[in-house]
Scaffold this active site. Structure first.
Site, PDB file in Angstrom:
ATOM      1  N   ASP A   1      -2.541  -6.929   4.557  1.00 46.37           N
ATOM      2  CA  ASP A   1      -2.020  -5.589   3.677  1.00 46.37           C
ATOM      3  C   ASP A   1      -0.926  -5.081   4.433  1.00 46.37           C
ATOM      4  O   ASP A   1      -0.872  -4.985   5.725  1.00 46.37           O
ATOM      5  CB  ASP A   1      -3.427  -4.873   3.716  1.00 46.37           C
TER       6      ASP A   1
ATOM      7  N   ASN B   1      -4.237  -6.569  -8.495  1.00 43.70           N
ATOM      8  CA  ASN B   1      -2.683  -6.479  -8.263  1.00 43.70           C
ATOM      9  C   ASN B   1      -1.904  -6.710  -9.646  1.00 43.70           C
ATOM     10  O   ASN B   1      -0.694  -6.374  -9.387  1.00 43.70           O
ATOM     11  CB  ASN B   1      -2.482  -7.640  -7.139  1.00 43.70           C
TER      12      ASN B   1
END
Ligand code: IPE
Ligand code: IPE
Ligand code: MG
Length: 246
Positions: free
Chosen positions: A21, A69
């Protein structure tokens, strides 16, 4: 001196899972588009893979794209899918050189055709490698995986393979994406966020969690060694008391 020298190679995790991330924030910090962060993150993947070879880690699962996502701006989603196609195609030779086998978890059906095909090709071309298994979590979420497992179990019960009363942990594990892979002992998340974001909820029941503020494109082999060194300082009790562990 590398942290590698302080690591006990006989006590390394067999399986490491990583939530990669912070690509977007990394790019923003240098005044670049988010996609530049994703592109730069590929080098960190290479580094970490090499680190796994040094440590003798057998399985590396990387969270590359979650089912959530898809809700990002179209431009970013398209960019990520193109990057995946390119990267998978470009890396096959090096994966083979390093004896890395590529696998994936997640629902491939929603991936763009080019991405699904490239992934399949790379999996086939690396299928004989045995040094490290690189598992890409692509269009993956743990809740999707769990619901999928429940569906398989329900259909096994319907077909009379076993009764509802007899459903065991073993049946459940067998219905997950990768039943034959040991659970990760270590789960790393970069970027200073302290959450699991729908990643491997079943498999990390007893994983050691390691969080670092480093943004993914800055994550290096040394950072991986740091995480494993930290892991080795933990006492994994699995519900027992210290005195019971030898
Ligand atoms: C992780 O980086 C990569 C993916 C989720 C595909 P992000 O894109 O989430 O980066 P941040 O968290 O916005 O900085
Ligand atoms: C998790 O990161 C998914 C991947 C790394 C692929 P996100 O950036 O999507 O997670 P949240 O939104 O911060 O929870
Ligand atoms: Mg993020």
């Amino acid at each position: 001196m590398s942290k590698l020298e302080s690591i006990d190679l006989n006590k390394c995790p067999e399986h490491i899972a990583i939530i990669m991330d912070g690509n977007g924030r990394w790019a923003k910090k240098q005044g670049e588009m988010r996609l530049f962060g994703h592109t730069s993150g590929v080098e960190a993947v290479r580094e970490v893979l090499k680190g796994c070879v040094d440590l003798g880690v057998k399985y590396l699962t990387l969270y590359a794209f979650s089912t959530e996502n898809w809700n990002r701006p179209k431009e970013e989603v398209d960019g990520l899918m193109n990057l995946l196609v390119e990267t998978i195609a470009n890396e096959v030779t090096e994966l083979n050189e390093n004896e890395v086998r590529l696998l994936s978890i997640g629902d491939p059906n929603q991936l763009p055709d080019a991405c699904r095909m490239e992934l399949e090709k790379a999996k086939q071309k690396t299928a004989k490698n045995t040094k490290v298994n690189l598992i890409l979590a692509l269009n993956y979420s743990a809740r999707w995986e769990i619901i999928n497992a429940v569906k398989k179990i329900a259909s096994n019960v319907e077909e009379g393979e076993y009764t509802a009363k007899d459903i065991s942990e073993e049946h459940f594990v067998n219905a997950l994406c990768m039943p034959n892979i040991p659970d990760p002992e270590l789960m790393i998340r970069t970027s200073g966020e302290y959450r699991l974001s729908n990643f491997l909820l079943w498999q990390i029941a007893y994983a050691e969690l390691y969080f670092t503020d480093k943004l993914w494109p800055d994550f290096s082999k040394e950072d991986l060694f740091e995480a494993v060194y930290d892991y080795q300082s933990r006492e994994r009790r699995f519900g027992l008391v210290s005195e019971q562990l030898t």
